[in-house]
Design a protein around this motif. Structure first.
Motif, mmCIF file in Angstrom:
data_model
loop_
_atom_site.group_PDB
_atom_site.id
_atom_site.type_symbol
_atom_site.label_atom_id
_atom_site.label_comp_id
_atom_site.label_asym_id
_atom_site.label_seq_id
_atom_site.Cartn_x
_atom_site.Cartn_y
_atom_site.Cartn_z
ATOM 1 N N MET A 84 0.942 -0.995 -0.070
ATOM 2 C CA MET A 84 0.080 -0.171 0.151
ATOM 3 C C MET A 84 0.875 1.290 -0.028
ATOM 4 O O MET A 84 1.992 1.294 0.573
ATOM 5 C CB MET A 84 -0.689 -0.179 1.146
ATOM 6 C CG MET A 84 -1.964 1.040 1.300
ATOM 7 S SD MET A 84 -2.812 0.912 2.923
ATOM 8 C CE MET A 84 -3.554 -0.590 3.074
ATOM 9 N N LEU A 88 -1.695 3.457 4.739
ATOM 10 C CA LEU A 88 -2.769 4.200 5.626
ATOM 11 C C LEU A 88 -2.964 3.041 6.697
ATOM 12 O O LEU A 88 -3.037 1.737 6.683
ATOM 13 C CB LEU A 88 -3.885 4.132 4.861
ATOM 14 C CG LEU A 88 -3.946 4.710 3.368
ATOM 15 C CD1 LEU A 88 -5.196 4.679 2.492
ATOM 16 C CD2 LEU A 88 -3.981 6.347 3.972
ATOM 17 N N PRO A 89 -3.060 3.666 7.983
ATOM 18 C CA PRO A 89 -3.080 2.937 9.166
ATOM 19 C C PRO A 89 -4.596 2.202 9.337
ATOM 20 O O PRO A 89 -5.487 2.430 8.575
ATOM 21 C CB PRO A 89 -3.414 3.989 10.322
ATOM 22 C CG PRO A 89 -3.558 5.325 9.657
ATOM 23 C CD PRO A 89 -3.139 5.112 8.113
ATOM 24 N N ASN A 90 -4.601 1.424 9.989
ATOM 25 C CA ASN A 90 -5.770 0.412 10.191
ATOM 26 C C ASN A 90 -6.416 -0.130 8.824
ATOM 27 O O ASN A 90 -7.870 -0.182 8.777
ATOM 28 C CB ASN A 90 -6.973 1.295 10.999
ATOM 29 C CG ASN A 90 -6.266 1.825 12.217
ATOM 30 O OD1 ASN A 90 -5.522 0.646 12.857
ATOM 31 N ND2 ASN A 90 -6.612 2.650 12.620
ATOM 32 N N LYS A 91 -5.777 -0.266 7.774
ATOM 33 C CA LYS A 91 -6.284 -0.777 6.507
ATOM 34 C C LYS A 91 -6.056 -2.313 6.254
ATOM 35 O O LYS A 91 -5.109 -3.011 6.982
ATOM 36 C CB LYS A 91 -5.762 -0.113 5.311
ATOM 37 C CG LYS A 91 -6.298 1.247 5.117
ATOM 38 C CD LYS A 91 -7.733 1.325 4.856
ATOM 39 C CE LYS A 91 -8.265 2.794 4.971
ATOM 40 N NZ LYS A 91 -9.435 2.954 4.440
ATOM 41 N N ARG A 177 1.768 9.049 -5.243
ATOM 42 C CA ARG A 177 0.987 8.264 -6.268
ATOM 43 C C ARG A 177 1.170 8.512 -7.790
ATOM 44 O O ARG A 177 0.930 7.800 -8.776
ATOM 45 C CB ARG A 177 -0.493 8.103 -5.723
ATOM 46 C CG ARG A 177 -0.651 7.273 -4.558
ATOM 47 C CD ARG A 177 -2.214 7.435 -3.865
ATOM 48 N NE ARG A 177 -2.895 6.517 -4.862
ATOM 49 C CZ ARG A 177 -3.087 5.246 -4.769
ATOM 50 N NH1 ARG A 177 -2.544 4.558 -3.956
ATOM 51 N NH2 ARG A 177 -4.018 4.477 -5.815
#
Length: 191
Positions: A84, A88-91, A177
């Motif tokens: 990723m 991103l946190p908590n994904k 990105r």
């Protein structure tokens, strides 16, 4: 040493976003196969080359088609699996980015070697949501192991986020990105 990162050809998981992200183990599309066949002319391989490949069907198919009729070394490694970017946190890892199992890889791609220096945890989970500090450590170890191969260049067939993560790690530059390579696009990085 030069590392040439190649993004896989178009996969089925990109045809109907976000719904198609739910496809488990998507293959290349017919367009993706055409893209990969063009790679044979753009980046021709020799028998002395080494390719590291992400353990997903679309990257394995990309490497298989690209290296057809070339007896180069093909090594499947979870250290170049999807990542990723940005993290991103908590994904969670999407179904389209789940790694193929070792037995499936052996059965479907019997001429490919497996990177058994990678931990079983990496083979199970990959690097997709690995915390940044752990990715940096693992990435540095992987690059160091590549250097020990004493090759002028090493090819890596992987994914847009993984390629960008490694480019950022190697160069020290801040990437976004917008730096993602296109399908079957490639980027050369000096180590």
């Amino acid at each position: 040493m030069e590392i040439i990162f190649i993004r896989h050809g178009q996969g089925e998981h990109t045809l109907d976003i976000p719904k198609s992200f739910q496809i488990k183990h998507p293959s290349l599309t017919s367009n993706g196969i055409k893209q990969v066949k063009l790679l044979k002319n753009t980046l021709p391989l020799t028998n002395t080359d080494i390719i590291f490949i992400s353990p997903l069907r679309r990257t394995l198919q990309t490497a298989y088609i690209w290296s057809r009729n070339v007896d180069c070394q093909k090594i499947v490694s979870p250290l170049v699996s999807p990542r990723m970017f940005p993290l991103l946190p908590n994904k969670n890892t999407l179904p389209c980015d789940k790694l193929l199992g070792i037995e499936t890889i052996k059965k479907e791609f019997p001429t490919f070697e497996l990177d058994m220096n990678a931990s079983l945890d990496l083979w199970a989970n990959g690097i997709n949501i690995l915390p940044e500090n752990k990715f940096i450590d693992a990435g540095k170890e992987f690059i160091a192991a590549c250097k020990l191969l004493h090759k002028e260049k090493i090819y890596i067939v992987s994914h847009d986020g993984t390629i960008t993560s490694y480019r950022q790690l190697i160069s020290g530059e801040k990437l976004t990105r917008a730096d993602f390579p296109p399908e079957t696009g490639w980027v050369q990085v000096s180590c």
